[in-house]
Design a protein around this motif. Structure first.
Motif, PDB file in Angstrom:
ATOM      1  N   ASN B  42       0.822  -1.213   0.000  1.00  6.83           N
ATOM      2  CA  ASN B  42       0.000   0.000   0.000  1.00  6.83           C
ATOM      3  C   ASN B  42       0.858   1.267   0.000  1.00  6.83           C
ATOM      4  O   ASN B  42       0.521   2.245  -0.674  1.00  6.83           O
ATOM      5  N   SER B  43       1.947   1.260   0.747  1.00  6.55           N
ATOM      6  CA  SER B  43       2.869   2.409   0.715  1.00  6.55           C
ATOM      7  C   SER B  43       3.464   2.575  -0.677  1.00  6.55           C
ATOM      8  O   SER B  43       3.583   3.689  -1.189  1.00  6.55           O
ATOM      9  N   PHE B  44       3.826   1.454  -1.252  1.00  9.46           N
ATOM     10  CA  PHE B  44       4.404   1.471  -2.599  1.00  9.46           C
ATOM     11  C   PHE B  44       3.397   2.045  -3.606  1.00  9.46           C
ATOM     12  O   PHE B  44       3.727   2.925  -4.405  1.00  9.46           O
ATOM     13  N   TYR B  45       2.159   1.576  -3.536  1.00  5.39           N
ATOM     14  CA  TYR B  45       1.123   2.072  -4.451  1.00  5.39           C
ATOM     15  C   TYR B  45       0.891   3.573  -4.260  1.00  5.39           C
ATOM     16  O   TYR B  45       0.707   4.317  -5.222  1.00  5.39           O
ATOM     17  N   LEU B  46       0.896   3.990  -3.012  1.00  9.02           N
ATOM     18  CA  LEU B  46       0.645   5.405  -2.705  1.00  9.02           C
ATOM     19  C   LEU B  46       1.772   6.272  -3.245  1.00  9.02           C
ATOM     20  O   LEU B  46       1.526   7.283  -3.912  1.00  9.02           O
ATOM     21  N   GLU B  47       3.004   5.865  -2.983  1.00 10.66           N
ATOM     22  CA  GLU B  47       4.170   6.633  -3.445  1.00 10.66           C
ATOM     23  C   GLU B  47       4.204   6.748  -4.958  1.00 10.66           C
ATOM     24  O   GLU B  47       4.619   7.758  -5.502  1.00 10.66           O
ATOM     25  N   HIS B  48       3.782   5.672  -5.623  1.00  6.39           N
ATOM     26  CA  HIS B  48       3.833   5.678  -7.085  1.00  6.39           C
ATOM     27  C   HIS B  48       2.529   6.164  -7.716  1.00  6.39           C
ATOM     28  O   HIS B  48       2.340   6.022  -8.926  1.00  6.39           O
ATOM     29  N   GLY B  49       1.651   6.711  -6.904  1.00  7.98           N
ATOM     30  CA  GLY B  49       0.415   7.287  -7.428  1.00  7.98           C
ATOM     31  C   GLY B  49      -0.506   6.271  -8.074  1.00  7.98           C
ATOM     32  O   GLY B  49      -1.327   6.619  -8.918  1.00  7.98           O
ATOM     33  N   ARG B  50      -0.395   5.012  -7.648  1.00 10.16           N
ATOM     34  CA  ARG B  50      -1.180   3.971  -8.313  1.00 10.16           C
ATOM     35  C   ARG B  50      -2.520   3.753  -7.630  1.00 10.16           C
ATOM     36  O   ARG B  50      -3.505   3.383  -8.275  1.00 10.16           O
ATOM     37  N   ALA B  51      -2.581   3.950  -6.337  1.00  7.98           N
ATOM     38  CA  ALA B  51      -3.824   3.747  -5.581  1.00  7.98           C
ATOM     39  C   ALA B  51      -3.696   4.424  -4.225  1.00  7.98           C
ATOM     40  O   ALA B  51      -2.589   4.755  -3.788  1.00  7.98           O
ATOM     41  N   VAL B  52      -4.829   4.645  -3.585  1.00  5.71           N
ATOM     42  CA  VAL B  52      -4.848   5.180  -2.219  1.00  5.71           C
ATOM     43  C   VAL B  52      -5.583   4.171  -1.349  1.00  5.71           C
ATOM     44  O   VAL B  52      -6.809   4.179  -1.264  1.00  5.71           O
ATOM     45  N   ILE B  53      -4.842   3.258  -0.748  1.00  7.81           N
ATOM     46  CA  ILE B  53      -5.451   2.186   0.036  1.00  7.81           C
ATOM     47  C   ILE B  53      -4.761   2.132   1.398  1.00  7.81           C
ATOM     48  O   ILE B  53      -3.526   2.119   1.478  1.00  7.81           O
ATOM     49  N   HIS B  54      -5.558   2.136   2.446  1.00  8.05           N
ATOM     50  CA  HIS B  54      -5.004   2.136   3.804  1.00  8.05           C
ATOM     51  C   HIS B  54      -5.635   1.030   4.640  1.00  8.05           C
ATOM     52  O   HIS B  54      -6.785   0.662   4.428  1.00  8.05           O
ATOM     53  N   LYS B  55      -4.877   0.569   5.615  1.00  7.45           N
ATOM     54  CA  LYS B  55      -5.433  -0.307   6.635  1.00  7.45           C
ATOM     55  C   LYS B  55      -6.118   0.576   7.667  1.00  7.45           C
ATOM     56  O   LYS B  55      -5.586   1.612   8.058  1.00  7.45           O
ATOM     57  N   LYS B  56      -7.290   0.155   8.107  1.00  9.06           N
ATOM     58  CA  LYS B  56      -7.960   0.940   9.152  1.00  9.06           C
ATOM     59  C   LYS B  56      -7.317   0.665  10.508  1.00  9.06           C
ATOM     60  O   LYS B  56      -6.837  -0.447  10.754  1.00  9.06           O
ATOM     61  N   PRO B  57      -7.343   1.643  11.390  1.00  7.30           N
ATOM     62  CA  PRO B  57      -6.822   1.393  12.742  1.00  7.30           C
ATOM     63  C   PRO B  57      -7.632   0.300  13.439  1.00  7.30           C
ATOM     64  O   PRO B  57      -8.805   0.092  13.135  1.00  7.30           O
ATOM     65  N   THR B  58      -6.989  -0.406  14.343  1.00  8.83           N
ATOM     66  CA  THR B  58      -7.678  -1.412  15.156  1.00  8.83           C
ATOM     67  C   THR B  58      -8.724  -0.721  16.023  1.00  8.83           C
ATOM     68  O   THR B  58      -8.402   0.218  16.737  1.00  8.83           O
ATOM     69  N   PRO B  59      -9.970  -1.176  15.967  1.00  3.89           N
ATOM     70  CA  PRO B  59     -10.983  -0.498  16.786  1.00  3.89           C
ATOM     71  C   PRO B  59     -10.829  -0.814  18.271  1.00  3.89           C
ATOM     72  O   PRO B  59     -10.723  -1.972  18.663  1.00  3.89           O
ATOM     73  N   VAL B  60     -10.798   0.225  19.054  1.00  5.00           N
ATOM     74  CA  VAL B  60     -10.530   0.103  20.481  1.00  5.00           C
ATOM     75  C   VAL B  60     -11.569   0.916  21.257  1.00  5.00           C
ATOM     76  O   VAL B  60     -11.938   2.004  20.849  1.00  5.00           O
ATOM     77  N   GLN B  61     -12.067   0.308  22.329  1.00  5.68           N
ATOM     78  CA  GLN B  61     -12.996   1.019  23.209  1.00  5.68           C
ATOM     79  C   GLN B  61     -12.162   1.651  24.328  1.00  5.68           C
ATOM     80  O   GLN B  61     -11.610   0.929  25.160  1.00  5.68           O
ATOM     81  N   ILE B  62     -12.078   2.958  24.322  1.00  2.00           N
ATOM     82  CA  ILE B  62     -11.250   3.636  25.320  1.00  2.00           C
ATOM     83  C   ILE B  62     -12.080   3.904  26.570  1.00  2.00           C
ATOM     84  O   ILE B  62     -13.150   4.499  26.497  1.00  2.00           O
ATOM     85  N   VAL B  63     -11.589   3.424  27.710  1.00  4.96           N
ATOM     86  CA  VAL B  63     -12.339   3.550  28.966  1.00  4.96           C
ATOM     87  C   VAL B  63     -11.732   4.613  29.866  1.00  4.96           C
ATOM     88  O   VAL B  63     -12.431   5.359  30.519  1.00  4.96           O
TER      89      VAL B  63
END
Lengths: 203, 203
Positions: B42-63
């Motif tokens: 995904n970093s490679f694709y982003l740097e080369h302007g090929r795609a914009v794809i990200h992993k979402k952050p792990t969902p966490v319930q903050i107490v």
């Protein structure tokens, strides 16, 4: 229950509290945050098969996890990370949609506080790749919400990078944005504005 | 440094460690996880302007959040939440893209462990709204990775809901998926498979 001096509810001397209440009424704030309104709208859109749009989880750097029992993991040390993308994205009418939402209590301008350069870069990339990209801005003291298309936001951001002007005037936002009408179900129907700006010819 | 009995590195009696090493070599595992490979891609694709794809952050319930100093927030109690969407999404060739990635050490089948019903529902919704949706599956003991389009995955999921069969056979995965070749930069070029399956006519 203990009240601060002169602040008993309903009492004759509750001037402090009264004043705050008056202010709330005058400015029309309903005590609903923009984030809640958007969560509600997104659930509504999803239920009605209109769009698939979600808020991303808050990015957190997890440092330590405890296992008080076999199947339970408790995160005992973590830190907030600067987000590298915008908060919301999804799919509408077959198109990729991406946006950030910001609320301000400022009366005359929308300050760029809390908009990170990484987020703007991300939105720019999405825009360049053909996504529908915008910022939703709420002036909470007026209870007014605007949808500012990314292509209209970009010149202000470039001015900031060049001249250091860290905000957009309220009057400019009014000029360059679509005003989001407040309804009931959902309270903020931002896809109506998306239709107006991005799908004019009823595609 | 203390080593467990008979496990000194390079020692004559390090049978335990040696055996594990042999196993690693035999099955071709390089010690790179699928998640790292995808982050890199995904970093490679982003740097080369090929795609914009990200992993979402792990969902966490903050107490609970502590403020040890004025500008520092430390999360001192939080819990993992079940994710309601898939882990990856973004934009490629103007199209919304959405996928989940799973790794298994199973040799004969891909078990549905760790795929939550909510995630499948989410992928189904994205698919119905015209998104490009798939699952990337890695058989880590073989170091083989497959891209299974959502429309091919769906019958197996429905079979699971009806008959309770909680896995897909390795041979079926091979049949219904696109095999992801392992390269150097990026190691897993999954967009090549997306091109092959979703943009056949070179769109």
């Amino acid at each position: 229950m203990k009240y601060p001096k002169g602040a008993k509810p309903g009492g004759q001397n509750a001037a402090g509290i009264r004043r705050r209440k008056d202010k709330e009424v005058r400015y029309g704030s309903r005590g609903m945050t923009l984030e809640k309104d958007l969560d509600f709208a997104n659930s509504f859109y999803l239920e009605h098969g209109r769009a698939v749009i979600h808020k991303k989880p808050t990015p957190v750097q997890i440092v330590n996890v405890d296992y008080p029992s076999r199947n339970k993991a408790k995160i005992s040390e973590a830190y907030f990370k600067v987000p590298s993308t915008s908060d919301y994205n999804g799919l509408y009418k077959g198109k990729y949609i991406d946006f950030e939402a910001k609320e301000t209590r400022n009366e005359t301008r929308f300050p760029f506080i809390n908009i990170h350069e990484h987020q703007v870069q991300h939105m720019h990339q999405c825009y360049m790749h053909g996504g529908i990209v915008f910022i939703i801005i709420k002036f909470s003291l007026y209870d007014e919400t605007y949808l500012l298309p990314f292509e209209k936001f970009l010149p202000y951001w470039e001015r900031f990078l060049n001249d250091g002007r860290k905000s957009i005037r309220y009057t400019d936002i009014k000029e360059d944005s679509l005003s989001l009408k407040t309804g009931i179900n959902p309270r903020i129907d931002y896809l109506a504005a998306v239709d107006e700006f991005y799908f004019e010819n009823g595609e």
